[in-house]
Scaffold this motif. Structure first.
Motif, PDB file in Angstrom:
ATOM      1  N   MET A  97      71.688 -74.641  47.924  1.00 12.86           N
ATOM      2  CA  MET A  97      70.893 -74.406  49.107  1.00 12.86           C
ATOM      3  C   MET A  97      70.317 -75.762  49.556  1.00 12.86           C
ATOM      4  O   MET A  97      69.720 -76.479  48.765  1.00 12.86           O
ATOM      5  N   ASN A  98      70.505 -76.094  50.834  1.00 13.67           N
ATOM      6  CA  ASN A  98      69.970 -77.364  51.322  1.00 13.67           C
ATOM      7  C   ASN A  98      68.484 -77.203  51.683  1.00 13.67           C
ATOM      8  O   ASN A  98      67.937 -76.111  51.653  1.00 13.67           O
ATOM      9  N   ASN A  99      67.851 -78.322  52.016  1.00 12.93           N
ATOM     10  CA  ASN A  99      66.408 -78.309  52.273  1.00 12.93           C
ATOM     11  C   ASN A  99      66.028 -77.472  53.488  1.00 12.93           C
ATOM     12  O   ASN A  99      64.996 -76.796  53.476  1.00 12.93           O
ATOM     13  N   ILE A 100      66.829 -77.501  54.536  1.00 13.23           N
ATOM     14  CA  ILE A 100      66.539 -76.682  55.718  1.00 13.23           C
ATOM     15  C   ILE A 100      66.597 -75.206  55.334  1.00 13.23           C
ATOM     16  O   ILE A 100      65.723 -74.418  55.718  1.00 13.23           O
ATOM     17  N   GLN A 101      67.585 -74.833  54.571  1.00 12.24           N
ATOM     18  CA  GLN A 101      67.704 -73.436  54.134  1.00 12.24           C
ATOM     19  C   GLN A 101      66.518 -73.034  53.274  1.00 12.24           C
ATOM     20  O   GLN A 101      66.014 -71.919  53.393  1.00 12.24           O
ATOM     21  N   LYS A 102      66.051 -73.943  52.413  1.00 13.75           N
ATOM     22  CA  LYS A 102      64.882 -73.636  51.580  1.00 13.75           C
ATOM     23  C   LYS A 102      63.647 -73.404  52.445  1.00 13.75           C
ATOM     24  O   LYS A 102      62.866 -72.494  52.173  1.00 13.75           O
ATOM     25  N   LEU A 103      63.475 -74.220  53.484  1.00 17.61           N
ATOM     26  CA  LEU A 103      62.329 -74.026  54.374  1.00 17.61           C
ATOM     27  C   LEU A 103      62.388 -72.661  55.044  1.00 17.61           C
ATOM     28  O   LEU A 103      61.388 -71.955  55.137  1.00 17.61           O
ATOM     29  N   VAL A 104      63.580 -72.300  55.508  1.00 20.36           N
ATOM     30  CA  VAL A 104      63.739 -71.030  56.222  1.00 20.36           C
ATOM     31  C   VAL A 104      63.590 -69.841  55.283  1.00 20.36           C
ATOM     32  O   VAL A 104      62.983 -68.832  55.644  1.00 20.36           O
ATOM     33  N   MET A 105      64.090 -69.954  54.083  1.00 18.50           N
ATOM     34  CA  MET A 105      64.110 -68.814  53.164  1.00 18.50           C
ATOM     35  C   MET A 105      62.823 -68.659  52.351  1.00 18.50           C
ATOM     36  O   MET A 105      62.440 -67.543  52.029  1.00 18.50           O
ATOM     37  N   LYS A 106      62.166 -69.772  52.013  1.00 19.51           N
ATOM     38  CA  LYS A 106      61.067 -69.693  51.053  1.00 19.51           C
ATOM     39  C   LYS A 106      59.709 -70.070  51.612  1.00 19.51           C
ATOM     40  O   LYS A 106      58.710 -69.947  50.930  1.00 19.51           O
ATOM     41  N   GLY A 107      59.658 -70.547  52.842  1.00 23.83           N
ATOM     42  CA  GLY A 107      58.402 -71.038  53.377  1.00 23.83           C
ATOM     43  C   GLY A 107      57.622 -69.995  54.148  1.00 23.83           C
ATOM     44  O   GLY A 107      58.065 -68.860  54.337  1.00 23.83           O
ATOM     45  N   ASN A 108      56.455 -70.423  54.621  1.00 16.65           N
ATOM     46  CA  ASN A 108      55.645 -69.553  55.475  1.00 16.65           C
ATOM     47  C   ASN A 108      56.176 -69.643  56.909  1.00 16.65           C
ATOM     48  O   ASN A 108      57.211 -70.251  57.160  1.00 16.65           O
ATOM     49  N   LEU A 109      55.460 -69.094  57.860  1.00 17.37           N
ATOM     50  CA  LEU A 109      55.924 -69.075  59.247  1.00 17.37           C
ATOM     51  C   LEU A 109      56.181 -70.491  59.773  1.00 17.37           C
ATOM     52  O   LEU A 109      57.187 -70.731  60.439  1.00 17.37           O
ATOM     53  N   ASN A 110      55.301 -71.434  59.482  1.00 22.54           N
ATOM     54  CA  ASN A 110      55.493 -72.808  59.950  1.00 22.54           C
ATOM     55  C   ASN A 110      56.792 -73.402  59.428  1.00 22.54           C
ATOM     56  O   ASN A 110      57.537 -74.037  60.170  1.00 22.54           O
ATOM     57  N   HIS A 111      57.059 -73.220  58.148  1.00 21.43           N
ATOM     58  CA  HIS A 111      58.277 -73.751  57.541  1.00 21.43           C
ATOM     59  C   HIS A 111      59.514 -73.080  58.135  1.00 21.43           C
ATOM     60  O   HIS A 111      60.498 -73.748  58.448  1.00 21.43           O
ATOM     61  N   ARG A 112      59.438 -71.770  58.297  1.00 21.14           N
ATOM     62  CA  ARG A 112      60.590 -71.029  58.842  1.00 21.14           C
ATOM     63  C   ARG A 112      60.884 -71.440  60.276  1.00 21.14           C
ATOM     64  O   ARG A 112      62.044 -71.639  60.648  1.00 21.14           O
ATOM     65  N   LEU A 113      59.834 -71.574  61.092  1.00 22.23           N
ATOM     66  CA  LEU A 113      60.048 -71.981  62.482  1.00 22.23           C
ATOM     67  C   LEU A 113      60.606 -73.394  62.567  1.00 22.23           C
ATOM     68  O   LEU A 113      61.512 -73.664  63.355  1.00 22.23           O
ATOM     69  N   PHE A 114      60.074 -74.308  61.771  1.00 20.60           N
ATOM     70  CA  PHE A 114      60.573 -75.678  61.776  1.00 20.60           C
ATOM     71  C   PHE A 114      62.044 -75.713  61.367  1.00 20.60           C
ATOM     72  O   PHE A 114      62.880 -76.304  62.055  1.00 20.60           O
ATOM     73  N   GLY A 115      62.365 -75.093  60.247  1.00 24.81           N
ATOM     74  CA  GLY A 115      63.745 -75.096  59.758  1.00 24.81           C
ATOM     75  C   GLY A 115      64.709 -74.453  60.737  1.00 24.81           C
ATOM     76  O   GLY A 115      65.790 -74.985  61.010  1.00 24.81           O
ATOM     77  N   ALA A 116      64.332 -73.320  61.278  1.00 22.05           N
ATOM     78  CA  ALA A 116      65.199 -72.618  62.227  1.00 22.05           C
ATOM     79  C   ALA A 116      65.371 -73.420  63.513  1.00 22.05           C
ATOM     80  O   ALA A 116      66.481 -73.486  64.068  1.00 22.05           O
ATOM     81  N   THR A 117      64.307 -74.041  63.991  1.00 18.63           N
ATOM     82  CA  THR A 117      64.393 -74.842  65.215  1.00 18.63           C
ATOM     83  C   THR A 117      65.336 -76.019  65.026  1.00 18.63           C
ATOM     84  O   THR A 117      66.218 -76.264  65.856  1.00 18.63           O
ATOM     85  N   VAL A 118      65.170 -76.741  63.947  1.00 23.44           N
ATOM     86  CA  VAL A 118      66.026 -77.905  63.690  1.00 23.44           C
ATOM     87  C   VAL A 118      67.477 -77.462  63.518  1.00 23.44           C
ATOM     88  O   VAL A 118      68.392 -78.068  64.077  1.00 23.44           O
ATOM     89  N   ALA A 119      67.694 -76.389  62.782  1.00 27.01           N
ATOM     90  CA  ALA A 119      69.056 -75.893  62.575  1.00 27.01           C
ATOM     91  C   ALA A 119      69.689 -75.428  63.880  1.00 27.01           C
ATOM     92  O   ALA A 119      70.872 -75.707  64.147  1.00 27.01           O
ATOM     93  N   ASN A 120      68.927 -74.752  64.717  1.00 30.01           N
ATOM     94  CA  ASN A 120      69.464 -74.235  65.977  1.00 30.01           C
ATOM     95  C   ASN A 120      69.750 -75.335  66.990  1.00 30.01           C
ATOM     96  O   ASN A 120      70.664 -75.199  67.806  1.00 30.01           O
TER      97      ASN A 120
END
Length: 71
Positions: free
Chosen positions: A1-24
């Motif tokens: 699992m890469n770092n962006i995936q970890k942010l999206v899967m394991k983080g709070n709302l801030n982490h998930r939004l950041f990871g998803a935004t960068v990935a998208n």
């Protein structure tokens, strides 16, 4: 699992939004593509610092992330 995936899967709302935004947006602009690669290349210490920085944000949606990154 890469770092962006970890942010999206394991983080709070801030982490998930950041990871998803960068990935998208990674295919739309060079900035986000480079950011995506840079986040995924972070070692554990760098990842933990990013995680803590994101933890202190108050993102409500993708636009908040974009405005924060581009300010």
């Amino acid at each position: 699992m890469n770092n962006i995936q970890k942010l999206v899967m394991k983080g709070n709302l801030n982490h998930r939004l950041f990871g998803a935004t960068v990935a998208n947006l990674k295919d739309s602009q060079g900035f986000y593509s480079r950011l995506f690669a840079s986040v995924n290349e972070l070692d554990e210490d760098g990842y933990n610092r990013l995680y803590a920085l994101l933890d202190g944000q108050d993102f409500h949606d993708t636009l908040d992330v974009v405005l924060w990154l581009e300010s």
